[in-house]
Every structure is written in C-alpha cells, then in structure tokens.
Design a protein around this motif. Sequence first.
Motif, short mmCIF file in Angstrom:
data_model
loop_
_atom_site.label_atom_id
_atom_site.label_comp_id
_atom_site.label_asym_id
_atom_site.label_seq_id
_atom_site.Cartn_x
_atom_site.Cartn_y
_atom_site.Cartn_z
N GLU A 1 2.95 9.10 11.28
CA GLU A 1 3.31 7.88 10.54
C GLU A 1 2.09 7.00 10.32
OE1 GLU A 1 4.83 8.82 13.41
OE2 GLU A 1 6.67 9.64 12.55
N ARG A 2 1.24 6.90 11.32
CA ARG A 2 0.04 6.08 11.20
C ARG A 2 -0.93 6.70 10.18
NH1 ARG A 2 -4.20 4.71 16.03
NH2 ARG A 2 -5.63 3.52 14.76
N LEU A 3 -1.03 8.03 10.20
CA LEU A 3 -1.91 8.71 9.26
C LEU A 3 -1.46 8.48 7.82
CD1 LEU A 3 -4.19 11.04 8.96
CD2 LEU A 3 -2.19 12.41 8.41
N MET A 4 -0.16 8.56 7.57
CA MET A 4 0.36 8.44 6.21
C MET A 4 0.15 7.04 5.62
SD MET A 4 1.18 11.38 5.31
CE MET A 4 1.91 10.98 3.74
N HIS A 5 0.03 6.03 6.47
CA HIS A 5 -0.17 4.67 5.97
C HIS A 5 -1.59 4.17 6.20
CE1 HIS A 5 3.97 4.11 4.83
NE2 HIS A 5 4.31 4.74 5.94
N MET B 1 0.84 -1.18 0.00
CA MET B 1 0.00 0.00 0.00
C MET B 1 0.89 1.24 0.00
SD MET B 1 -2.96 1.13 2.69
CE MET B 1 -3.95 -0.26 2.29
N ARG B 2 0.56 2.18 -0.87
CA ARG B 2 1.33 3.42 -0.96
C ARG B 2 0.91 4.39 0.13
NH1 ARG B 2 0.39 5.70 -6.87
NH2 ARG B 2 -0.91 6.92 -5.51
N PRO B 3 1.82 5.24 0.58
CA PRO B 3 1.43 6.31 1.51
C PRO B 3 0.45 7.26 0.82
CG PRO B 3 3.81 6.06 1.48
CD PRO B 3 3.26 5.21 0.38
N LEU B 4 -0.31 7.97 1.60
CA LEU B 4 -1.27 8.93 1.05
C LEU B 4 -0.56 10.01 0.25
CD1 LEU B 4 -3.55 9.40 4.16
CD2 LEU B 4 -4.11 8.15 2.09
N GLN B 5 -1.19 10.49 -0.78
CA GLN B 5 -0.62 11.53 -1.63
C GLN B 5 -1.17 12.89 -1.19
OE1 GLN B 5 1.75 10.72 -4.08
NE2 GLN B 5 1.60 8.81 -2.95
N ILE B 6 -0.71 13.36 -0.03
CA ILE B 6 -1.12 14.66 0.49
C ILE B 6 0.12 15.44 0.87
CG2 ILE B 6 -3.40 13.92 1.28
CD1 ILE B 6 -2.29 13.56 4.05
N SER B 7 -0.03 16.75 0.95
CA SER B 7 1.12 17.59 1.26
C SER B 7 1.52 17.40 2.73
CB SER B 7 0.78 19.05 1.00
OG SER B 7 -0.14 19.52 1.97
N PRO B 8 2.77 17.69 3.05
CA PRO B 8 3.22 17.57 4.45
C PRO B 8 2.41 18.45 5.41
CG PRO B 8 5.10 17.80 2.99
CD PRO B 8 3.87 18.02 2.16
N GLU B 9 2.06 19.65 4.97
CA GLU B 9 1.29 20.55 5.82
C GLU B 9 -0.09 19.97 6.13
OE1 GLU B 9 2.63 21.60 2.86
OE2 GLU B 9 4.36 22.70 3.64
N THR B 10 -0.73 19.41 5.10
CA THR B 10 -2.04 18.80 5.28
C THR B 10 -1.94 17.59 6.19
OG1 THR B 10 -2.72 19.55 3.10
CG2 THR B 10 -4.00 17.75 4.07
N ALA B 11 -0.91 16.79 6.01
CA ALA B 11 -0.72 15.60 6.84
C ALA B 11 -0.57 15.98 8.31
CB ALA B 11 0.49 14.81 6.36
N ILE B 12 0.20 17.01 8.58
CA ILE B 12 0.41 17.44 9.97
C ILE B 12 -0.89 17.93 10.58
CG2 ILE B 12 1.55 19.19 11.40
CD1 ILE B 12 3.96 18.93 9.45
N LYS B 13 -1.65 18.74 9.84
CA LYS B 13 -2.93 19.25 10.35
C LYS B 13 -3.92 18.11 10.60
CE LYS B 13 -2.56 23.82 8.31
NZ LYS B 13 -3.14 24.77 7.35
N LEU B 14 -3.99 17.16 9.69
CA LEU B 14 -4.90 16.02 9.86
C LEU B 14 -4.50 15.16 11.05
CD1 LEU B 14 -5.59 14.81 6.23
CD2 LEU B 14 -7.26 15.67 7.86
N ALA B 15 -3.21 14.92 11.20
CA ALA B 15 -2.74 14.10 12.32
C ALA B 15 -3.11 14.75 13.65
CB ALA B 15 -1.23 13.88 12.22
#
Length: 55
Positions: free
Chosen positions: A23-27, A1-15
């Motif tokens: 790390e859990r969010l990205m996978h 499974m590929r990591p999500l294709q979102i920007s680092p800023e979005t990933a941090i805000k979502l986490a």
Amino acid sequence: MRPLQISPETAIKLAEALNVPLERLMHMPQHILLQKMMELAKEEDQPGKQADNKE
C-alpha cells in the motif's frame, strides 16, 4: 495524488525488493520510488564488483 501506474506483479516484486508494504509503495511519489530503485541497483552492483576484484 494518483497511485502508480504499474502492474500488480511489478508492484509486488518492488515492494518485496524495497522492503515496504504494498500500500505504501502504490502511493509513493514517483521521484522517491525512482530514487529507491536506483539505490537498490547500486547495492546489487557493489557485491558483484567486489567479487570480481577478488579473482
């Protein structure tokens, strides 16, 4: 499974919003992430509706 294709800023805000490690969010599978985002949106809508009813 590929990591999500979102920007680092979005990933941090979502986490932070979902209270999960980055790390859990990205996978996280996309369908589960979307479900959690919908639950978060519902929680944000409910307090606003309750405040409107009090006025």
